[in-house]
Write a protein that holds these residues in place. Sequence first.
Motif, mmCIF file in Angstrom:
data_model
loop_
_atom_site.group_PDB
_atom_site.id
_atom_site.type_symbol
_atom_site.label_atom_id
_atom_site.label_comp_id
_atom_site.label_asym_id
_atom_site.label_seq_id
_atom_site.Cartn_x
_atom_site.Cartn_y
_atom_site.Cartn_z
ATOM 1 N N GLU A 1 0.853 -1.200 0.000
ATOM 2 C CA GLU A 1 0.000 0.000 0.000
ATOM 3 C C GLU A 1 0.883 1.242 0.000
ATOM 4 N N ALA A 2 0.628 2.158 -0.931
ATOM 5 C CA ALA A 2 1.430 3.378 -0.999
ATOM 6 C C ALA A 2 1.071 4.262 0.173
ATOM 7 N N GLY A 3 2.079 4.982 0.671
ATOM 8 C CA GLY A 3 1.861 5.874 1.795
ATOM 9 C C GLY A 3 1.380 7.242 1.350
ATOM 10 N N VAL A 4 1.372 8.170 2.286
ATOM 11 C CA VAL A 4 0.988 9.554 1.994
ATOM 12 C C VAL A 4 2.138 10.224 1.249
ATOM 13 N N ALA A 5 1.821 10.830 0.124
ATOM 14 C CA ALA A 5 2.846 11.493 -0.681
ATOM 15 C C ALA A 5 2.742 13.003 -0.505
#
Lengths: 113, 115
Positions: free
Chosen positions: B1-5
Amino acid sequence: SQKIEQNSEALNIQEGKTATLTCNYTNYSPAYLQWYRQDPGRGPVFLLLIRENEKEKRKERLKVTFDTTLKQSLFHITASQPADSATYLCALALTGGGNKLTFGTGTQLKVEL
Amino acid sequence: EAGVAQSPRYKIIEKRQSVAFWCNPISGHATLYWYQQILGQGPKLLIQFQNNGVVDDSQLPKDRFSAERLKGVDSTLKIQPAKLEDSAVYLCASSSWKGGERTQYFGPGTRLLVL
């Protein structure tokens, strides 16, 4: 006025010992309290949450206690390791506050070999 | 899952200039937060969005700061004009609220220096 206080001085301990960090608050009735870890140059990372009706929570080497009478939370890291060196932040959320967190200033922990 | 960018990661501006920060939260997270973290202090909440609506902006200096989350996903925070005391790290966080989830997931932050 509302205050959240954490040890402003860095805590230095030896590897293998238990680190204990303190979070005191005044004029709050928190619904829950959270502890976050923050490494230099990075955002905080969630560690543990403890609710107002809970006395203690554990997760692996981490333990949090919550005393609403003393208005204090203690955060323990057992068998500390140099990799545990970081700043640890406590944050309070009020009942009905929509998960709005108010953070303390954080305590820097250094674990030495 | 991609994190906060977040972007940019660093920004240096002169006082009275304008600056904007961008945040892309974790996919599916309805709640988005902007925090200001001054050196040696804990993060201070500036504004909280639920989808594209503002839940709390009580600590946002509205004479110079503005934020929007038009489509309920990405968000931008703007400072116009900047002051020296705005030098800080600006953190974006998101949370899902599903199943009683209360964890906030933070991005790496944007470090702002106002000269």
